[in-house]
Write a protein that holds these residues in place. Sequence first.
Motif, PDB file in Angstrom:
ATOM      1  N   VAL A  56       0.346   1.647   5.920  1.00  0.00           N
ATOM      2  CA  VAL A  56       0.882   1.351   6.951  1.00  0.00           C
ATOM      3  C   VAL A  56       1.714   0.313   6.816  1.00  0.00           C
ATOM      4  O   VAL A  56       1.585  -0.471   5.595  1.00  0.00           O
ATOM      5  N   TYR A  57       2.693  -0.197   7.579  1.00  0.00           N
ATOM      6  CA  TYR A  57       3.524  -1.160   7.429  1.00  0.00           C
ATOM      7  C   TYR A  57       3.150  -2.308   8.384  1.00  0.00           C
ATOM      8  O   TYR A  57       2.992  -1.749   9.691  1.00  0.00           O
ATOM      9  N   HIS A  68       5.111  -6.283   5.575  1.00  0.00           N
ATOM     10  CA  HIS A  68       4.210  -5.672   4.387  1.00  0.00           C
ATOM     11  C   HIS A  68       3.546  -4.227   4.367  1.00  0.00           C
ATOM     12  O   HIS A  68       3.304  -4.199   5.444  1.00  0.00           O
ATOM     13  N   ALA A  69       3.647  -3.607   3.321  1.00  0.00           N
ATOM     14  CA  ALA A  69       2.724  -2.401   3.264  1.00  0.00           C
ATOM     15  C   ALA A  69       1.558  -2.590   2.652  1.00  0.00           C
ATOM     16  O   ALA A  69       1.235  -3.191   1.587  1.00  0.00           O
ATOM     17  N   VAL A  70       0.318  -1.775   3.354  1.00  0.00           N
ATOM     18  CA  VAL A  70      -0.916  -1.738   2.783  1.00  0.00           C
ATOM     19  C   VAL A  70      -1.562  -0.377   2.885  1.00  0.00           C
ATOM     20  O   VAL A  70      -0.884   0.545   3.522  1.00  0.00           O
ATOM     21  N   TYR A  94      -6.319  -1.846   1.235  1.00  0.00           N
ATOM     22  CA  TYR A  94      -5.906  -2.277  -0.199  1.00  0.00           C
ATOM     23  C   TYR A  94      -4.714  -3.143   0.169  1.00  0.00           C
ATOM     24  O   TYR A  94      -3.657  -2.574   0.661  1.00  0.00           O
ATOM     25  N   ASP A  95      -4.530  -4.295  -0.344  1.00  0.00           N
ATOM     26  CA  ASP A  95      -3.315  -5.099  -0.371  1.00  0.00           C
ATOM     27  C   ASP A  95      -2.929  -5.474  -1.616  1.00  0.00           C
ATOM     28  O   ASP A  95      -3.629  -6.324  -2.220  1.00  0.00           O
ATOM     29  N   VAL A 129       1.424  -2.297  13.744  1.00  0.00           N
ATOM     30  CA  VAL A 129       1.253  -1.228  12.732  1.00  0.00           C
ATOM     31  C   VAL A 129       2.155  -0.037  12.766  1.00  0.00           C
ATOM     32  O   VAL A 129       2.101   0.585  13.907  1.00  0.00           O
ATOM     33  N   TYR A 130       2.733   0.239  11.832  1.00  0.00           N
ATOM     34  CA  TYR A 130       3.681   1.534  11.667  1.00  0.00           C
ATOM     35  C   TYR A 130       3.290   2.315  10.681  1.00  0.00           C
ATOM     36  O   TYR A 130       3.093   1.811   9.403  1.00  0.00           O
ATOM     37  N   GLN A 131       2.918   3.630  10.939  1.00  0.00           N
ATOM     38  CA  GLN A 131       2.539   4.734   9.627  1.00  0.00           C
ATOM     39  C   GLN A 131       3.680   4.958   9.056  1.00  0.00           C
ATOM     40  O   GLN A 131       4.889   5.057   9.182  1.00  0.00           O
ATOM     41  N   ILE A 132       3.469   4.922   7.643  1.00  0.00           N
ATOM     42  CA  ILE A 132       4.608   5.320   6.721  1.00  0.00           C
ATOM     43  C   ILE A 132       4.032   6.534   5.947  1.00  0.00           C
ATOM     44  O   ILE A 132       3.039   6.986   5.981  1.00  0.00           O
TER      45      ILE A 132
END
Length: 138
Positions: A56-57, A68-70, A94-95, A129-132
Amino acid sequence: MSEKRGRVLQDNIGIGWPTYFRVGNFRMVHEHSRAYQEQTHAHLEAALARGELFVVYLSTFPRLTINHAVLVYARRPTSARGARPKRVDRYAVYDPNHPKRSRELTWRPGERAFAYQKDWDFVGGFVQVYQIYGKPIQ
């Protein structure tokens, strides 16, 4: 991974500013409703139920306090907090900025909103939150 193989990550991740111009970022401007976040939560739950990971972004657009993406990799036990308990769904994340221990993303169904934990580079609280990698244009 980023701690043990940090050089590999650094050599391959590239510079940061092009991420502002990804095609999938159009969602930050057009898809920021609570209903969209609820759909994202449903996709997150479904992916974890299938044993998959969910990238996610995180954003607070138009404020850029986090960009940020995690990687969401597990569901933690649901908790209820406060005098009048409200359900909170908790997820292990996980970051890459914090490789030594997992972080936490939460979902509050009553508010239809996500929150990310506070640390040295984010004040904590509400995030979009945006799914990648879930659909072709993401």
